[in-house]
Enzyme design. Structure first.
Site, mmCIF file in Angstrom:
data_model
loop_
_atom_site.group_PDB
_atom_site.id
_atom_site.type_symbol
_atom_site.label_atom_id
_atom_site.label_comp_id
_atom_site.label_asym_id
_atom_site.label_seq_id
_atom_site.Cartn_x
_atom_site.Cartn_y
_atom_site.Cartn_z
ATOM 1 N N HIS A 13 0.803 -1.283 0.107
ATOM 2 C CA HIS A 13 -0.011 -0.064 -0.067
ATOM 3 C C HIS A 13 1.063 1.330 0.002
ATOM 4 O O HIS A 13 2.064 1.407 0.780
ATOM 5 C CB HIS A 13 -0.809 0.098 1.071
ATOM 6 C CG HIS A 13 -1.844 1.199 1.239
ATOM 7 N ND1 HIS A 13 -1.513 2.418 1.521
ATOM 8 C CD2 HIS A 13 -3.222 1.167 1.078
ATOM 9 C CE1 HIS A 13 -2.587 3.084 1.697
ATOM 10 N NE2 HIS A 13 -3.539 2.352 1.101
ATOM 11 N N ASP A 54 1.077 4.077 1.414
ATOM 12 C CA ASP A 54 1.254 4.743 2.666
ATOM 13 C C ASP A 54 2.171 3.970 3.497
ATOM 14 O O ASP A 54 3.362 4.210 4.182
ATOM 15 C CB ASP A 54 0.140 4.990 3.611
ATOM 16 C CG ASP A 54 -0.817 6.270 2.772
ATOM 17 O OD1 ASP A 54 -0.264 6.890 2.342
ATOM 18 O OD2 ASP A 54 -2.057 6.122 3.303
ATOM 19 N N LYS A 55 2.011 2.525 3.378
ATOM 20 C CA LYS A 55 3.116 1.580 3.985
ATOM 21 C C LYS A 55 4.357 1.639 3.267
ATOM 22 O O LYS A 55 5.317 1.155 4.145
ATOM 23 C CB LYS A 55 2.403 0.203 4.038
ATOM 24 C CG LYS A 55 1.388 0.041 4.845
ATOM 25 C CD LYS A 55 1.933 -0.081 6.533
ATOM 26 C CE LYS A 55 1.442 1.144 7.395
ATOM 27 N NZ LYS A 55 2.252 1.154 8.708
ATOM 28 N N GLU A 105 10.355 12.212 6.852
ATOM 29 C CA GLU A 105 9.112 11.797 6.129
ATOM 30 C C GLU A 105 9.206 11.460 4.544
ATOM 31 O O GLU A 105 10.232 12.054 4.053
ATOM 32 C CB GLU A 105 8.214 13.259 6.218
ATOM 33 C CG GLU A 105 8.212 13.922 7.452
ATOM 34 C CD GLU A 105 7.277 13.056 8.543
ATOM 35 O OE1 GLU A 105 6.557 12.163 8.026
ATOM 36 O OE2 GLU A 105 7.423 13.286 9.613
ATOM 37 N N GLU A 158 14.530 16.205 9.335
ATOM 38 C CA GLU A 158 15.534 16.707 10.188
ATOM 39 C C GLU A 158 16.480 15.230 10.644
ATOM 40 O O GLU A 158 15.767 14.427 11.110
ATOM 41 C CB GLU A 158 15.181 17.416 11.354
ATOM 42 C CG GLU A 158 14.494 18.822 10.807
ATOM 43 C CD GLU A 158 14.207 19.685 12.153
ATOM 44 O OE1 GLU A 158 14.369 21.102 11.897
ATOM 45 O OE2 GLU A 158 14.011 18.960 13.162
ATOM 46 N N LYS A 203 -5.624 -4.209 0.564
ATOM 47 C CA LYS A 203 -6.382 -3.979 1.876
ATOM 48 C C LYS A 203 -7.328 -5.108 2.300
ATOM 49 O O LYS A 203 -7.792 -5.749 1.485
ATOM 50 C CB LYS A 203 -7.054 -2.594 1.567
ATOM 51 C CG LYS A 203 -6.407 -1.585 1.121
ATOM 52 C CD LYS A 203 -7.265 -0.181 0.841
ATOM 53 C CE LYS A 203 -7.642 0.496 2.196
ATOM 54 N NZ LYS A 203 -8.396 1.674 1.823
ATOM 55 N N PHE A 232 -8.396 -4.046 -10.568
ATOM 56 C CA PHE A 232 -7.498 -3.336 -9.922
ATOM 57 C C PHE A 232 -5.988 -3.655 -10.065
ATOM 58 O O PHE A 232 -5.235 -4.467 -9.653
ATOM 59 C CB PHE A 232 -7.584 -4.010 -8.148
ATOM 60 C CG PHE A 232 -6.867 -3.141 -7.255
ATOM 61 C CD1 PHE A 232 -6.185 -2.160 -7.604
ATOM 62 C CD2 PHE A 232 -6.816 -3.559 -5.863
ATOM 63 C CE1 PHE A 232 -5.171 -1.395 -6.564
ATOM 64 C CE2 PHE A 232 -6.123 -2.853 -5.033
ATOM 65 C CZ PHE A 232 -5.296 -1.791 -5.089
ATOM 66 N N ASP A 239 -2.007 5.734 -6.404
ATOM 67 C CA ASP A 239 -2.332 6.652 -5.285
ATOM 68 C C ASP A 239 -1.241 7.016 -4.469
ATOM 69 O O ASP A 239 0.006 6.183 -4.226
ATOM 70 C CB ASP A 239 -3.240 6.141 -4.271
ATOM 71 C CG ASP A 239 -3.777 7.169 -3.584
ATOM 72 O OD1 ASP A 239 -3.650 8.290 -3.510
ATOM 73 O OD2 ASP A 239 -4.503 6.726 -2.473
ATOM 74 N N ALA A 240 -0.949 8.554 -4.195
ATOM 75 C CA ALA A 240 0.410 8.887 -3.532
ATOM 76 C C ALA A 240 0.177 8.422 -2.141
ATOM 77 O O ALA A 240 -0.673 8.101 -1.594
ATOM 78 C CB ALA A 240 0.534 10.514 -3.671
ATOM 79 N N ARG A 280 -0.041 7.909 7.799
ATOM 80 C CA ARG A 280 -1.287 8.144 7.483
ATOM 81 C C ARG A 280 -1.755 6.680 7.911
ATOM 82 O O ARG A 280 -3.263 6.787 7.696
ATOM 83 C CB ARG A 280 -1.671 8.435 5.946
ATOM 84 C CG ARG A 280 -1.243 9.823 5.475
ATOM 85 C CD ARG A 280 -2.009 10.245 4.245
ATOM 86 N NE ARG A 280 -1.785 9.506 3.101
ATOM 87 C CZ ARG A 280 -1.960 9.933 1.896
ATOM 88 N NH1 ARG A 280 -2.491 10.990 1.711
ATOM 89 N NH2 ARG A 280 -1.766 9.008 0.929
ATOM 90 N N LYS A 281 -1.492 5.886 8.273
ATOM 91 C CA LYS A 281 -2.155 4.556 8.781
ATOM 92 C C LYS A 281 -1.833 4.384 10.133
ATOM 93 O O LYS A 281 -1.854 3.319 10.612
ATOM 94 C CB LYS A 281 -1.812 3.534 7.658
ATOM 95 C CG LYS A 281 -2.190 3.498 6.629
ATOM 96 C CD LYS A 281 -3.733 3.261 6.236
ATOM 97 C CE LYS A 281 -4.309 3.633 4.810
ATOM 98 N NZ LYS A 281 -4.388 4.914 4.532
ATOM 99 N N LYS A 341 10.669 8.144 13.121
ATOM 100 C CA LYS A 341 10.996 8.597 14.072
ATOM 101 C C LYS A 341 11.979 7.813 14.900
ATOM 102 O O LYS A 341 11.777 6.698 15.210
ATOM 103 C CB LYS A 341 10.018 9.348 15.017
ATOM 104 C CG LYS A 341 8.766 10.017 14.327
ATOM 105 C CD LYS A 341 7.763 10.273 15.086
ATOM 106 C CE LYS A 341 6.791 11.279 14.195
ATOM 107 N NZ LYS A 341 5.632 11.632 14.998
ATOM 108 N N LYS A 376 11.811 10.371 20.023
ATOM 109 C CA LYS A 376 10.499 10.783 19.961
ATOM 110 C C LYS A 376 9.487 10.055 20.620
ATOM 111 O O LYS A 376 9.320 8.934 20.347
ATOM 112 C CB LYS A 376 10.246 10.939 18.390
ATOM 113 C CG LYS A 376 10.738 11.899 17.519
ATOM 114 C CD LYS A 376 12.290 12.043 17.363
ATOM 115 C CE LYS A 376 12.678 13.035 16.477
ATOM 116 N NZ LYS A 376 14.306 12.733 16.449
ATOM 117 N N ASP A 391 6.259 9.991 20.539
ATOM 118 C CA ASP A 391 5.448 9.333 19.815
ATOM 119 C C ASP A 391 5.744 7.958 19.526
ATOM 120 O O ASP A 391 4.540 7.235 19.623
ATOM 121 C CB ASP A 391 5.344 10.340 18.391
ATOM 122 C CG ASP A 391 4.421 11.325 18.454
ATOM 123 O OD1 ASP A 391 3.699 11.594 19.277
ATOM 124 O OD2 ASP A 391 4.664 12.258 17.534
#
Length: 406
Positions: free
Chosen positions: A16, A18-19, A44, A57, A177, A251, A259-260, A265-266, A286, A290, A292
């Site tokens: 995918h 995003d992955k 990123e 960074e 998915k 598909f 798709d970008a 995002r997941k 990260k 961090k 997060d």
């Protein structure tokens, strides 16, 4: 919580978009940490048709110094690692190919203003890399103490990816998915009411609106249904289970060409499939200073140990931090009415079992290592702890927890 209900979670495959971005970002994290365990990375990634772009960074001996000068060969090493990750996923398509994609690296030195607040110096302990709230969760629904809907969503796609890589399912392409809806009775999952898979496929493996090849589509659908039966517990799939395989039809164009994709995002797929609150911060890209990332890992670790110790059937833990401040601002435990101990006692006991500062978490879980790329697909939690990998899935606090509450 209601005792009888339907609940749904989804997962996405390693292919995918995003992955793909998450895995590339964590490849960069691992590369920096392999050179310098104290490296700082906030990477990123954007992926789209025949293009990968990095931004963020960084700081780390062996790669880039505080003056912003790249070490000899560092830029080439980053690009080679990124291309190797895309190749491993399996992208050799006209619209996204590991060897021919355009690569742009816009990483730059970490801000000195962030560094001065976060770094350890003199009598100052290392502070959190940012403010924020982090949640961890565990439930006895599955052997790995994860929500069943997400657990099976991941397992479906993991199995399909393994068959694609081995050649057992050569009609599959990397992007996919899944979605699993389960019926709960008395808070226990008992039946799959709906199962969905949308998977990128080789040319011709579709049939929709009288277009395509019904025999090839039937082969694809029968394969996916067999995976459902192999992955879900016996008896979960019934005559009433609604099954959708590629419900939109064709598909063939997928992944970053379709798709970008962007890092982070997941986050619900990465964590608990919506069964637990989420602090909002993504993990991939990260380094473990961090919170997060590191604090989300330690809250899962603590929640899992509480459930594994038999102190509750379900557990949610929240921590909060301020940037540059070492100690958490709050510790919150919710046993959802399933506990055998007082939640306030757990809140008091947990900081004595694991020091909940960024450095304390990293030391306890051994996070300053190149261990992150495998976590960037199929969930950061509910994985098998092996060696240095997925240390936050260990249940080695069970005895200490029981002793602390005796």
């Amino acid at each position: 919580m209601r005792s009888s209900f339907l609940f749904t979670s989804e997962s996405v495959s390693e292919g995918h978009p995003d992955k793909v971005a998450d895995q590339i970002s964590d490849t960069v994290v691992d590369l920096f940490l392999s050179k310098d365990p104290q490296a700082r990375v906030a990477c990123e990634t954007l992926v789209t048709t025949q293009r990968v772009v990095l931004a963020g960074e960084v700081r780390g001996n062996g790669m880039i110094d505080t003056e912003g000068k790249w070490a000899d060969g560092a830029l080439a090493e980053i690009e080679a690692a990124v291309r190797a990750t895309v190749k491993k996923i399996g992208y050799e398509q006209d619209g996204f190919h590991w060897d021919t994609l355009e690569f742009a690296n816009h990483l730059h030195p970490q801000s000195a203003h962030i560094a001065q607040g976060v770094d350890e110096s003199g009598n100052k302990d290392e502070g959190a890399g940012d403010q924020g709230i982090m949640f961890g969760y565990a439930t006895d629904e599955t052997p790995d103490l994860m929500p069943a809907t997400l657990y099976y969503s991941h397992k479906i796609l993991e199995r399909m990816a393994a068959d694609r890589h081995s050649g057992a399912a050569p009609f599959l392409e990397p992007d996919a998915k899944s979605q699993v809806t389960l019926r709960y009775e008395n808070e226990v999952p008992v039946e799959a009411t709906a199962l969905v898979v949308s998977t990128q496929h080789a040319p011709g493996y579709y049939f929709h609106n009288n277009e395509g090849d019904p025999a090839l589509y039937a082969k694809l659908r029968d394969y996916v249904v067999s995976v459902f039966h192999d992955v879900l517990p016996k008896g979960f799939i019934t005559d009433n289970t609604v099954i959708h395989v590629n419900p939109t039809g064709r598909f063939e164009i997928g992944g970053p060409d379709g798709d970008a994709g962007v890092t982070g995002r997941k986050i619900i797929v990465d964590t608990y499939g919506g069964a637990s609150p989420h602090g909002g911060g993504a993990f991939s890209g990260k380094d473990p200073t961090k919170v997060d990332r590191s604090a989300a890992y330690v809250t899962r670790y603590l929640a899992k140990n509480i459930v594994a110790a038999g102190l509750a059937r379900r557990c949610t833990i929240q921590l909060s931090y301020a940037i540059g401040v070492a100690e958490p601002l709050s510790v919150y435990v919710d046993l959802h009415g399933t506990g055998t101990v007082d939640e306030a006692k757990l809140e008091a006991a947990l900081p004595n079992l694991v020091r909940l500062t960024p450095k304390g978490i990293r030391t306890h879980l051994g996070l300053n290592k190149a261990i992150y790329q495998p976590s960037a697909a199929y969930g950061h939690f509910g994985r098998k702890a092996e060696g240095d990998f997925f240390s936050w899935e260990k249940t080695d606090l069970v005895d200490a927890l029981k002793s602390a509450l005796a």
